[in-house]
Scaffold this motif. Structure first.
Motif, PDB file in Angstrom:
ATOM      1  N   MET A  37       5.720  -9.828  16.745  1.00 36.18           N
ATOM      2  CA  MET A  37       6.670  -8.724  16.445  1.00 36.18           C
ATOM      3  C   MET A  37       6.517  -8.322  15.102  1.00 36.18           C
ATOM      4  O   MET A  37       6.122  -9.116  14.135  1.00 36.18           O
ATOM      5  CB  MET A  37       8.286  -9.014  16.610  1.00 36.18           C
ATOM      6  N   ALA A  38       6.888  -7.202  14.719  1.00 35.29           N
ATOM      7  CA  ALA A  38       6.866  -6.462  13.332  1.00 35.29           C
ATOM      8  C   ALA A  38       8.503  -5.686  13.268  1.00 35.29           C
ATOM      9  O   ALA A  38       8.797  -5.334  14.132  1.00 35.29           O
ATOM     10  CB  ALA A  38       5.916  -5.442  13.120  1.00 35.29           C
ATOM     11  N   LEU A  39       8.791  -5.771  12.179  1.00 35.30           N
ATOM     12  CA  LEU A  39      10.223  -5.116  11.768  1.00 35.30           C
ATOM     13  C   LEU A  39       9.611  -3.779  11.511  1.00 35.30           C
ATOM     14  O   LEU A  39       8.715  -3.525  10.715  1.00 35.30           O
ATOM     15  CB  LEU A  39      11.024  -5.649  10.969  1.00 35.30           C
ATOM     16  N   ARG A  40      10.201  -2.605  12.037  1.00 34.88           N
ATOM     17  CA  ARG A  40       9.932  -1.308  11.562  1.00 34.88           C
ATOM     18  C   ARG A  40      11.207  -1.081  10.555  1.00 34.88           C
ATOM     19  O   ARG A  40      12.151  -0.927  10.585  1.00 34.88           O
ATOM     20  CB  ARG A  40      10.162  -0.159  12.400  1.00 34.88           C
ATOM     21  N   SER A  69      20.097  -6.205  16.869  1.00 34.19           N
ATOM     22  CA  SER A  69      20.476  -6.320  18.418  1.00 34.19           C
ATOM     23  C   SER A  69      19.121  -6.438  18.989  1.00 34.19           C
ATOM     24  O   SER A  69      18.844  -7.248  20.077  1.00 34.19           O
ATOM     25  CB  SER A  69      21.301  -5.164  18.928  1.00 34.19           C
ATOM     26  N   GLU A  70      18.259  -5.660  18.719  1.00 34.05           N
ATOM     27  CA  GLU A  70      16.825  -5.537  19.416  1.00 34.05           C
ATOM     28  C   GLU A  70      16.210  -6.920  18.867  1.00 34.05           C
ATOM     29  O   GLU A  70      15.321  -7.376  20.062  1.00 34.05           O
ATOM     30  CB  GLU A  70      15.979  -4.269  18.955  1.00 34.05           C
ATOM     31  N   LEU A  71      16.143  -7.389  17.985  1.00 34.95           N
ATOM     32  CA  LEU A  71      15.465  -8.553  17.728  1.00 34.95           C
ATOM     33  C   LEU A  71      15.903  -9.671  18.424  1.00 34.95           C
ATOM     34  O   LEU A  71      15.377 -10.571  19.320  1.00 34.95           O
ATOM     35  CB  LEU A  71      15.995  -9.095  15.977  1.00 34.95           C
ATOM     36  N   ASP A  72      17.377  -9.638  18.707  1.00 31.71           N
ATOM     37  CA  ASP A  72      18.039 -10.748  19.364  1.00 31.71           C
ATOM     38  C   ASP A  72      17.623 -10.683  21.005  1.00 31.71           C
ATOM     39  O   ASP A  72      17.272 -11.723  21.557  1.00 31.71           O
ATOM     40  CB  ASP A  72      19.444 -10.754  19.561  1.00 31.71           C
ATOM     41  N   LEU A  73      17.641  -9.388  21.391  1.00 33.13           N
ATOM     42  CA  LEU A  73      17.338  -9.174  22.768  1.00 33.13           C
ATOM     43  C   LEU A  73      15.952  -9.558  23.180  1.00 33.13           C
ATOM     44  O   LEU A  73      15.393 -10.237  23.958  1.00 33.13           O
ATOM     45  CB  LEU A  73      17.297  -7.709  23.146  1.00 33.13           C
ATOM     46  N   LEU A 131       0.210  -5.975  22.073  1.00 28.81           N
ATOM     47  CA  LEU A 131      -0.418  -6.460  20.591  1.00 28.81           C
ATOM     48  C   LEU A 131       0.973  -6.858  20.084  1.00 28.81           C
ATOM     49  O   LEU A 131       1.076  -7.717  19.405  1.00 28.81           O
ATOM     50  CB  LEU A 131      -1.092  -5.347  20.232  1.00 28.81           C
ATOM     51  N   ILE A 132       1.942  -5.796  19.857  1.00 24.68           N
ATOM     52  CA  ILE A 132       2.914  -6.070  19.097  1.00 24.68           C
ATOM     53  C   ILE A 132       4.128  -5.168  19.288  1.00 24.68           C
ATOM     54  O   ILE A 132       4.037  -4.023  19.843  1.00 24.68           O
ATOM     55  CB  ILE A 132       2.591  -6.047  17.510  1.00 24.68           C
ATOM     56  N   PHE A 133       5.568  -5.809  19.136  1.00 25.47           N
ATOM     57  CA  PHE A 133       6.622  -4.941  19.502  1.00 25.47           C
ATOM     58  C   PHE A 133       7.084  -4.506  17.932  1.00 25.47           C
ATOM     59  O   PHE A 133       7.198  -5.222  17.048  1.00 25.47           O
ATOM     60  CB  PHE A 133       7.806  -5.854  19.937  1.00 25.47           C
ATOM     61  N   ASN A 134       7.493  -3.398  17.746  1.00 31.51           N
ATOM     62  CA  ASN A 134       7.972  -2.845  16.370  1.00 31.51           C
ATOM     63  C   ASN A 134       9.456  -2.841  16.618  1.00 31.51           C
ATOM     64  O   ASN A 134      10.017  -2.187  17.329  1.00 31.51           O
ATOM     65  CB  ASN A 134       7.515  -1.351  16.200  1.00 31.51           C
ATOM     66  N   LEU A 165       9.603 -15.966  19.142  1.00 35.81           N
ATOM     67  CA  LEU A 165       8.981 -14.601  18.343  1.00 35.81           C
ATOM     68  C   LEU A 165       7.985 -15.315  17.352  1.00 35.81           C
ATOM     69  O   LEU A 165       8.101 -15.920  16.629  1.00 35.81           O
ATOM     70  CB  LEU A 165      10.217 -14.046  17.484  1.00 35.81           C
ATOM     71  N   ASP A 166       6.808 -14.240  17.511  1.00 42.20           N
ATOM     72  CA  ASP A 166       5.816 -14.504  16.337  1.00 42.20           C
ATOM     73  C   ASP A 166       6.035 -13.328  15.496  1.00 42.20           C
ATOM     74  O   ASP A 166       5.558 -12.440  15.728  1.00 42.20           O
ATOM     75  CB  ASP A 166       4.561 -14.502  17.131  1.00 42.20           C
ATOM     76  N   VAL A 167       6.550 -14.013  13.950  1.00 43.51           N
ATOM     77  CA  VAL A 167       6.680 -12.847  13.173  1.00 43.51           C
ATOM     78  C   VAL A 167       5.323 -12.348  12.499  1.00 43.51           C
ATOM     79  O   VAL A 167       4.613 -13.301  11.953  1.00 43.51           O
ATOM     80  CB  VAL A 167       7.442 -13.274  12.185  1.00 43.51           C
ATOM     81  N   ALA A 168       4.925 -11.301  13.108  1.00 42.06           N
ATOM     82  CA  ALA A 168       3.502 -10.845  12.787  1.00 42.06           C
ATOM     83  C   ALA A 168       3.261  -9.535  11.796  1.00 42.06           C
ATOM     84  O   ALA A 168       2.039  -9.604  11.209  1.00 42.06           O
ATOM     85  CB  ALA A 168       2.801 -10.820  13.994  1.00 42.06           C
TER      86      ALA A 168
END
Ligand SMILES: *Cc1c(COP(=O)(O)O)cnc(C)c1O
Length: 427
Positions: A153-156, A135-139, A127-130, A198-201
């Motif tokens: 993805m979501a940012l924590r 660095s993780e965003l780029d990876l 469903l989604i990456f937190n 990336l789907d900024v969700a």
């Protein structure tokens, strides 16, 4: 003295402790000790209660696998429609093993994901990456591009909220390793939006564990809601808000006796709904402990009783490798005898300890307990969460077996480890 079990999961019937309708003494004979015993009906009931508390809002409960990752337990929750919060590739593999469908309801948290773990999650179409860092965003963006799969993805975010819990399980303050500070996330969302795969969700937060007040959750989610409004105003299509887990349970007898999980879940849901205000988003929840902790006990046999000077020790066959919470978090766990006759009211203060060569290997200190003798069985309560899942082989002890009780049936859901298991991977 008063002995308080944990009804309806664990109760005394004719002076003997039972799990649902099954006598614990029978389980000890059949499966040996130490033995983890879980009540399926209690787990189901608590999941349902928690889920129902949020019925007025679009939501998915994503059970936090690290609390208790037994496959049978995961399968049971998947059947009830639960999603899952995972923090490693191994946990995701467990979810995939019980239900490929459930993978679509997986949120992947954690401060240090490897490329291999991200690839696995992309393949499973979770469903989604937190995401917890730049660095993780780029990876994630690079792996997704390589696989030509869009990653939701979501940012924590780290909301910088204090919550009263043990420092090792508090995660939502500026000085903690988790999440991205609130004032830095704007730039990262812009950076994420520029990446094709990336789907900024969403936005996520998780402020810690064993938090019994609801105010810190509301405060954190209020800050998240402000951020979501700002992001939406900036054109980001934010549809998910992940409120994390962390709702605590009463470990002390007096509190456990009067606890009302339905009322607690209701108050928690209400606080989160208020914090979200009019935002129209899909709420993700990641409870672990609150669902499973009171549904499990650790059954153990007294090996030795001894008196050292003024202190009386009860040495049991479970140890800190089976249950590390007292040693790691100074956690309190109630301990009750398997056999209890309310007419015999004498009690004495004892230390209940394990056989491991560490002074930290204890379950209770100066605890008033009815007289226990060698061979007696005791139950350590509220260990359904962070019990077996943090167990180890320290002192070359074999991990305990696990049994799931469902009404009058008792199913072994993990075998006791053998000497062969212990040495299997070594040369
Ligand atoms: C550990 C953890 C949870 C579950 O916490 P509980 O206190 O067991 O509810 C949820 N989300 C994340 C990200 C976690 O690390």
């Amino acid at each position: 003295m008063k002995i308080i079990a944990r009804p309806p999961a664990f109760t005394y019937i004719k002076n003997h402790l039972h799990a649902d309708r099954v006598p614990l003494s029978h389980l000890a004979e059949k499966h040996g000790t130490p033995l983890y015993v879980y009540s399926a009906s209690t787990i189901r009931e608590r999941f349902r209660t928690f889920d129902t508390a949020f019925k007025r809002i679009h939501h998915t409960v994503c059970y936090s696998v690290k609390a208790n990752s037994n496959l049978s337990l995961l399968k049971m929750l998947a059947k009830m429609g639960s999603g899952f919060d995972v923090v490693s590739g191994g946990e995701l593999e467990r979810v995939l093993a019980v239900s490929r469908q459930a993978a679509r309801k997986v949120v992947f948290s954690g401060v240090g994901k490897t490329a291999a773990e991200i690839d696995l999650a992309l393949k499973a179409d979770i469903l989604i990456f937190n995401v917890e860092s730049e660095s993780e965003l780029d990876l994630l963006a690079n792996r997704a591009a390589k696989m030509k799969r869009k990653a939701r993805m979501a940012l924590r975010v780290n909301p910088d909220v204090f919550a009263d819990t043990h420092p090792y399980i508090s995660t939502g303050m500026r000085e903690h390793k988790f999440g991205v500070p609130l004032h830095e996330v704007g730039d990262l969302y812009t950076r994420a939006a520029a990446r094709k795969y990336l789907d900024v969700a969403g936005v996520s937060c998780h402020i810690g564990s064993q938090i019994t007040a609801v105010d810190p959750f509301a405060k954190a989610l209020g800050r998240v809601a402000d951020l979501v409004r700002a992001l939406q105003a900036n054109g980001h299509n934010i549809r998910y808000v992940d409120a994390g887990g962390g709702l605590g349970i009463p470990y002390k007898d007096e509190e456990a006796e009067t606890a009302d999980f339905s009322a607690k879940s209701g108050a928690y849901a209400e606080a989160l709904r208020n914090a979200l205000g009019k935002l129209s988003v899909h709420l993700l929840l990641e409870p672990g402990r609150a669902i499973v902790a009171p549904a499990g006990l650790l059954l153990s046999r007294v090996l030795v009783t001894k008196q050292n000077g003024k202190k009386r020790f009860v040495i049991v066959d479970a140890a800190m490798n089976d249950l590390i919470r007292p040693a790691l978090y100074s956690a309190y766990h109630s301990i009750i005898p398997e056999q209890w006759n309310p007419m015999q009211s004498s009690a004495q203060p004892v230390d209940v300890v394990g056989p491991i060569c560490e002074t930290g290997d204890f379950f209770a200190r100066d605890r008033e307990l009815p007289a226990l003798k060698e061979g007696d069985l005791v139950a350590i309560l509220d260990v359904g969460a962070y019990g077996m899942s943090i167990s180890s082989n320290y002192n070359s002890r074999m991990k305990a077996a696990e049994v799931m009780i469902d009404g009058s049936s008792a199913k072994q859901v993990r075998k006791r480890e053998t000497v062969k298991d212990l040495m299997r991977l070594e040369s």
